[in-house]
Design an enzyme around this catalytic site. Structure first.
Site, PDB file in Angstrom:
ATOM      1  N   VAL A  93     -13.431 -20.102  -8.684  1.00 44.69           N
ATOM      2  CA  VAL A  93     -14.772 -19.913  -8.129  1.00 44.69           C
ATOM      3  C   VAL A  93     -14.740 -20.011  -6.607  1.00 44.69           C
ATOM      4  CG1 VAL A  93     -17.168 -20.674  -8.169  1.00 44.69           C
ATOM      5  CG2 VAL A  93     -15.777 -20.848 -10.245  1.00 44.69           C
ATOM      6  N   ASP A  94     -13.992 -20.975  -6.087  1.00 43.96           N
ATOM      7  CA  ASP A  94     -13.847 -21.083  -4.636  1.00 43.96           C
ATOM      8  C   ASP A  94     -13.219 -19.819  -4.053  1.00 43.96           C
ATOM      9  OD1 ASP A  94     -14.969 -23.546  -4.007  1.00 43.96           O
ATOM     10  OD2 ASP A  94     -13.154 -24.657  -4.450  1.00 43.96           O
ATOM     11  N   VAL A  95     -12.177 -19.324  -4.711  1.00 44.66           N
ATOM     12  CA  VAL A  95     -11.489 -18.134  -4.200  1.00 44.66           C
ATOM     13  C   VAL A  95     -12.426 -16.927  -4.216  1.00 44.66           C
ATOM     14  CG1 VAL A  95      -9.596 -16.520  -4.632  1.00 44.66           C
ATOM     15  CG2 VAL A  95      -9.205 -18.984  -4.837  1.00 44.66           C
ATOM     16  N   GLY A  98     -14.919 -17.228  -1.444  1.00 44.17           N
ATOM     17  CA  GLY A  98     -14.319 -16.878  -0.159  1.00 44.17           C
ATOM     18  C   GLY A  98     -14.179 -15.379   0.021  1.00 44.17           C
TER      19      GLY A  98
END
Length: 378
Positions: free
Chosen positions: A166-168, A171
């Site tokens: 999810v972070d990737v 980003g």
């Protein structure tokens, strides 16, 4: 050769993963990225280990912080807060993932920065948005759970992905939006605020699964390695080890069953179309497994690849790098002694840059202070 974003200055007030991943992508494209960190400890991920790289820094931190300059600032200090505002005044892009509203007290929120840098592109990352969800903590694992990803991952119970996906994804969404905002500024001279949330990024990125709910009211659940809408498209056992077979159309299915000695299945009413194959997935899997058991995975991969049926073994990370290297993809670059996973993009006129190893905390303070001597933006 100058990168595509040569001349663009990015003030990176983010930490952990989503923001630093986005700013690393911008740095790879040639932007000058100045990473603002807490004195002493720096970014939280510096302590997220083992494993640690030869530099002594965590490989987690090193994986998303190449090509950046680091300045250590305590923005609760009036002197350092003034430096931070100077940086915000000269940058083209500012990115932050503080708790919504958390930078207002330091004069570093969008309204304040826009007042002295009206052309700034100001990127903000939150976990659950800046309205009712503003106080919810934005951790990847929480969003995987609360955003539904875990409910469609696993076999016997909800399971997280093996990476902070999810972070990737967040980003990536942010970096695309920043590039679009820079293009808009080139045409109009107008800056703007760009906001992205982890929850919103996840819901968008679950594509067919979330579309199934939005468009048809279907609530998907976990199916292990099977696909809800395609078959055969999962893991199958062979005589020695399991392999993936990923059939996306009827032509591929016909070639698959021909190679397996099961040609009659191509015209069997239970399996002749993808819709029927999905409805009869279990029986189809049983029949395929019987034939696959006669040879090992390498035999079947070679035979099926020859006729254009997508398939392959389940590699570990080391085997994946070996594969990429054998295919000429240069999956690892060494940057000033730091082993870095390559940016997957290639550009013929403005190649990806691999210039700076991930910095120590505050390593470039004097360089950054000299950069700040440039005139603030009008």
């Amino acid at each position: 050769m100058a990168g595509a974003l040569d001349g663009i200055v990015v003030a990176d007030f983010s930490r952990v993963l989503a923001g630093p991943y986005a700013t690393m992508l911008l740095a790879d494209l040639g932007a000058t990225v100045i990473k603002v960190e807490r004195p002493g400890a720096g970014d939280d991920t510096r302590a997220w280990g083992p494993p640690f790289a030869a530099s002594g820094q965590s490989t987690y931190f090193e994986g998303v912080n190449r090509n950046k300059l680091s300045i250590d600032l305590d923005i609760s200090s009036s002197d350092d807060a003034a430096i931070a505002r100077r940086l915000a005044g000269v940058c083209d892009v500012m990115i932050e993932n503080f708790k919504p509203g958390g930078l207002e007290a330091f004069g570093l929120d969008y309204a304040s920065v826009r007042a002295f840098n009206p052309s700034v592109i100001y990127g903000s990352i939150s976990g659950f948005g800046t309205s009712e969800g503003r106080d919810l903590p934005g951790y990847d694992l929480l969003v995987q759970a609360m955003g539904g990803l875990m409910s469609i991952t696993g076999t016997e119970e909800p399971t997280k992905a093996g990476v902070a996906v999810v972070d990737v994804l967040t980003g990536l969404h942010l970096s695309v939006a920043i590039l679009a905002a820079l293009h808009h500024r080139d045409r109009t001279g107008e800056g703007q605020r760009v906001e992205v949330s982890l929850l919103g990024s996840l819901l968008s990125s679950m594509v067919n699964q979330t579309s199934a709910f939005a468009g048809a009211g279907v609530v998907p659940t976990f199916m292990g390695n099977a696909h809800p809408s395609i078959s055969p498209y999962e893991v199958y056992p062979t005589a020695d080890r399991s392999m993936i077979i990923a059939v996306g159309n009827d032509g591929q299915f016909t070639r698959l069953v021909d190679v397996l000695g099961l040609s009659e299945l191509a015209t069997d009413s239970r399996f002749a179309t993808n819709t029927h194959r999905v409805e009869n997935r279990v029986e189809l899997g049983r029949l395929l497994a019987q034939s696959l058991a006669t040879h090992g995975a390498d035999h079947w991969q070679a035979a099926l690849t020859r006729v254009g049926v997508p398939c392959g073994p389940i590699n570990d990370i080391a085997q994946a790098f070996t594969l990429a290297q054998s295919l000429g993809l240069e999956p690892i670059r060494t940057v000033a002694g730091s082993a870095q996973v390559s940016n997957p993009v290639t550009m013929s006129a403005t190649p990806i840059e691999y210039d700076l190893a991930p910095p120590a905390v505050g390593h470039d303070r004097e360089v950054v202070l000299r950069l700040l001597d440039r005139e603030p933006r009008a």
